[in-house]
Structure formats: structure tokens, C-alpha cells
Design a protein around this motif. Structure first.
Motif, mmCIF file in Angstrom:
data_model
loop_
_atom_site.group_PDB
_atom_site.id
_atom_site.type_symbol
_atom_site.label_atom_id
_atom_site.label_comp_id
_atom_site.label_asym_id
_atom_site.label_seq_id
_atom_site.Cartn_x
_atom_site.Cartn_y
_atom_site.Cartn_z
ATOM 1 N N GLU A 21 0.856 -1.203 0.163
ATOM 2 C CA GLU A 21 -0.037 -0.019 0.096
ATOM 3 C C GLU A 21 0.859 1.140 -0.105
ATOM 4 O O GLU A 21 0.549 2.104 -0.801
ATOM 5 N N LYS A 35 -0.099 -6.112 -4.354
ATOM 6 C CA LYS A 35 -0.870 -5.956 -3.101
ATOM 7 C C LYS A 35 -2.297 -7.150 -3.137
ATOM 8 O O LYS A 35 -2.319 -7.861 -2.269
ATOM 9 N N THR A 81 1.997 6.059 -7.254
ATOM 10 C CA THR A 81 0.940 6.841 -7.705
ATOM 11 C C THR A 81 1.235 8.215 -7.752
ATOM 12 O O THR A 81 1.234 8.929 -8.998
ATOM 13 N N GLU A 120 -0.121 -2.682 -7.559
ATOM 14 C CA GLU A 120 -1.497 -2.976 -7.332
ATOM 15 C C GLU A 120 -1.795 -4.405 -7.286
ATOM 16 O O GLU A 120 -2.289 -5.164 -6.394
ATOM 17 N N LEU A 151 2.468 1.441 -3.334
ATOM 18 C CA LEU A 151 1.395 2.052 -4.429
ATOM 19 C C LEU A 151 1.015 3.541 -4.309
ATOM 20 O O LEU A 151 1.068 4.178 -5.382
#
Length: 432
Positions: free
Chosen positions: A241, A268, A248, A265, A244
Motif C-alpha cells: 500500500e 498487493k 501513484t 496493485e 502503491l
């Protein structure tokens, strides 16, 4: 009935089996009384004179002369003890003076056969004569005294005894072999049953340890491993997370491509999936696999316990069978040995030895008796008396008393026995 007169100290040379004339003078006390009176008339002198005589009791001699047979007071009768009917192969001459049993002291190096050869006697007869000593004839004790049979008197035909002895000896050897095998199997079984029980007990111990290990180690370790794996996966999810979010932001700034964001993603999502699978596996293990595994281990323990009981029961049954086999083999050997001993006794009975010193006299059958004369080749049956062996130092006279004379005789009366020209004192000992 025939009364016997005994004479003490009658010399050996006076014995004879023929009828001898003898005079027996028996003196007993008897009396009678009578009254005697006499009246004498003297006519010539014409004097009457009365005279009286008194009768008195007095002994008077009554002599009864009878004939009889002079026999020994101590006589051994030797019979045929061989089963069935057989024949006389050889017999010692009547009137022969023979020797009885003697004593022999065992020397170094002696064997039963060497003793038999030295004494010119049958080895089996020596063994049977000394059976009460219970000697080991294969290892004779030096200094031990044994009896040696006396003079050989009679030899009887052994018929098929030698063949039967050999056959029975083989049967005894087979019985011994079977007993040894049974005893060997019994000893082997003892070791085998002990080992079988130890194996069963060891299997129980292993099963109990395996159960304990499963409950306290295997199950716990597996659960802890799954729980640790889930915990690691959760940490990976937290890290994914963060990555990510970082990718991002970098994407928005134009430093990374869309692919990098999608890769994070996907990682995860995979980690979350692993967490779910691990949780499902943990739940299933706790609910099913753990119970099944422990049950299997517990069943193994119970099976090991039952196997111990089964082993013990089997061991007892095997021991019982082995004991029964040994008992049967031992009884069979005893039976075969008894048969062999009986045949050996029969073989020994083919030779009759003098048990004591004496003079050989052939047994005379009564006129109504059965059987051939006592000679070589004569047929004899079991129980037939063959020889009388008297000791001639002590003699007695057997006479037949007429019925009319019996009332005049009483025991302990004095008697005189006349043998040829010699007269000997005696006593009436038996009045039948």
C-alpha cells in the motif's frame, strides 16, 4: 499235611534227595491205672492169707517208625521268568556245588563291559542286579562296590529278543530326538516370545511419543507457521500500500509509468489473496486436519496396546503348546524306555545265575504236573521252577504220618533220625 523234623548241626555231607529210612522214637507220657487184687488160698497149709497190690502210673516208651525225605531247611527256588514258552539251551549238571553273588570294587578305567569280560558275566545281568544303586554306567565311580552274579546255572533260548531289543532301542533313540527337538523349540520359543513382547511394548512407546509429539509439536508448529505466514503477508500488504501510494504520486509527477503502478496493485492483491488462503487453511487445519491427525496417533497408541495384549495371549498359548509337546515327548520317551527296559529284563532272564552258594538240584514235578524233564532242549514256560539251590548245612526230614498215628504225636516231641548207620537227635517242629 506233612510234619517236619529239624535237626540242628547236621553235617553237610548227609544231604540226599532220595528217600531215606529213618527210625523215629517218640517218647511221651501216658498212663493208665488199674486195680490188682489177689487172694491166695493155701490149701496145703490151710492158711488163708490176703495180699494186696497197688497200681501206680509210670512212663512207658512208644516207638513210631516212619520213613521220609531228608531236605535242606534253606532252599532257593529258581524259576523261568522269561515271557511265554522257550527252551533250555544249557543247564549246569545236577549236584554241582556253585558260588553265589560276589562283591566287586570298581577300579580306575573300569567300564561295565570290561567288568563283565573280566568276571565272565553278562553286562546286562550285572546292571539289573545293581539297579537300586542308580549308577551312571557310562561313568562308573571309582571305589563303588557292586554285586557280581554267581555261577551261571541255566541259559534259555532268547527267541527273537535280540531283534526286538534293537528295534526298541531305535524307538528310544527316536523318542529322545523328538524330546530334544521339543525342548529346543521350547527354549527358542521363550526367547522369541520375550522379543515379540518387547517389540510390541516398544511400538506402544513409539506410538505414545508420536502422539505426544503431534499434540505438543507438530500441530502447534503448523498453526504457528500459518499464523506467522499470515502476519508476514499482512506486513507485505502494508508495504504494498505504501509503495502503491508512492508510485501513484510519482506517476502524477511523470517519473514512472502506469505499468509500475499496476504492478504494485497486483502485488498487493496477490498478497491479500495469500492472506485469505492462509486463513482458510489455518481454519481448516484447526477444525479438521488437527483432529484427524491426533485421532490417528491416538488410534496407533490403542492399536499398540491391543497388540501387547494379543502378544501376551499368543505367548501363553505358544508356551502351553510347547509345554504340551515337551510333556508328550517326555512321556513317549518314558514309555519307549519302559518297553526297552522290559525287553532288557527279559534278555537278562535268559540267563539264570546262582544267588547264593549251594548244591544244584533239579526241580522234580509231581506226577500230575506238566512240563518236560529238566534237560537241555526241554520246553519251559514262565514261572516253571527249574532248580532248587539248597544250603546243605541245615537239614530237616519231611515224613508222611498215617492217620492212625497222628493222635500220638505232638509238637516239640523228641525224635531220632537215622541216616544209614548214623542216628541224630531231632525235634518234631511242624505237625500239619
Amino acid at each position: 499235611m506233612r510234619p517236619n523234623f529239624e535237626s540242628a548241626d547236621v553235617e553237610r555231607g548227609f544231604f540226599s534227595r532220595h528217600w531215606l529210612k529213618l527210625a523215629i522214637a517218640i517218647c511221651f507220657l501216658g498212663g493208665s491205672g488199674w486195680w490188682v487184687g489177689s487172694l491166695l488160698l493155701e490149701e496145703e497149709e490151710k492158711i488163708i492169707q490176703e495180699k494186696y497190690y497197688v497200681a501206680k502210673k509210670a512212663d512207658f516208651l512208644v516207638t513210631v517208625k516212619l520213613t521220609g525225605t531228608l531236605v535242606a531247611t534253606d532252599v532257593v527256588k529258581l524259576k523261568s521268568e522269561l515271557e511265554g514258552e522257550t527252551t533250555i539251551q544249557s543247564i549246569i549238571e545236577e549236584g554241582t556245588d556253585v558260588n553265589g553273588t560276589t562283591v566287586y570294587e570298581i577300579k580306575v578305567g573300569d567300564t561295565i563291559q570290561s567288568i563283565a569280560d573280566e568276571q565272565d558275566k553278562d553286562s546286562l545281568a550285572i546292571q539289573i542286579l545293581n539297579k537300586d544303586l542308580k549308577l551312571d554306567w557310562e561313568n562308573l565311580p571309582v571305589g563303588q562296590e557292586i554285586e557280581i552274579p554267581g555261577t551261571l546255572l541255566v541259559e534259555l533260548d532268547p527267541l527273537r529278543l535280540k531283534e526286538r531289543l534293537n528295534t526298541q532301542d531305535i524307538a528310544v533313540q527316536k523318542a529322545k530326538k523328538e524330546l530334544n527337538r521339543a525342548q529346543g523349540n521350547q527354549e527358542t520359543l521363550k526367547e522369541t516370545t520375550v522379543l515379540a513382547l518387547q517389540v510390541a511394548e516398544n511400538a506402544l512407546e513409539i506410538a505414545q511419543r508420536d502422539l505426544e509429539k503431534t499434540e505438543n509439536s507438530t500441530v502447534k508448529n503448523y498453526i504457528q507457521n500459518l499464523e506467522g505466514l499470515i502476519e508476514n503477508y499482512e506486513k507485505d500488504v502494508a508495504l504494498a500500500e505504501k509503495n502503491l501510494k508512492a508510485y501513484t504520486r510519482l506517476k502524477e509527477l511523470g517519473f514512472v509509468s502506469e505499468v509500475e503502478v499496476l504492478r504494485e496493485e497486483s502485488l498487493k492483491a496477490k498478497t491479500l489473496h495469500h492472506i485469505e488462503m492462509a486463513k482458510v487453511d489455518l481454519e481448516a487445519y484447526k477444525k479438521y486436519d488437527r483432529v484427524s491427525l491426533i485421532s490417528l496417533k491416538q488410534l496407533a497408541v490403542k492399536e499398540a496396546e491391543v497388540n501387547i495384549r494379543k502378544t501376551k495371549v499368543k505367548n501363553r498359548a505358544d508356551h502351553s503348546d510347547a509345554n504340551s509337546t515337551v510333556y508328550t515327548a517326555r512321556k513317549t520317551l518314558e514309555l519307549e524306555q519302559e518297553k526297552l527296559t522290559d525287553l532288557q529284563q527279559q534278555m537278562a532272564n535268559t540267563k539264570i545265575y546262582a544267588p547264593q552258594d549251594g548244591t544244584v538240584v533239579y526241580w522234580s514235578e509231581h506226577k500230575w504236573g506238566r512240563g518236560d524233564p529238566i534237560i537241555n532242549g526241554a520246553r519251559v514256560h514262565r514261572g516253571r521252577t527249574l532248580i532248587k539251590l539248597p544250603k546243605s548245612k541245615s537239614l530237616k526230614v519231611e515224613i508222611s504220618v498215617p492217620q492212625a498215628k497222628r493222635s500220638q504225636l505232638r509238637k516239640e516231641m523228641r525224635a531220632w533220625v537215622q541216616v544209614e548207620d548214623i542216628t541224630l537227635p531231632g525235634t518234631l517242629s511242624v505237625l500239619g
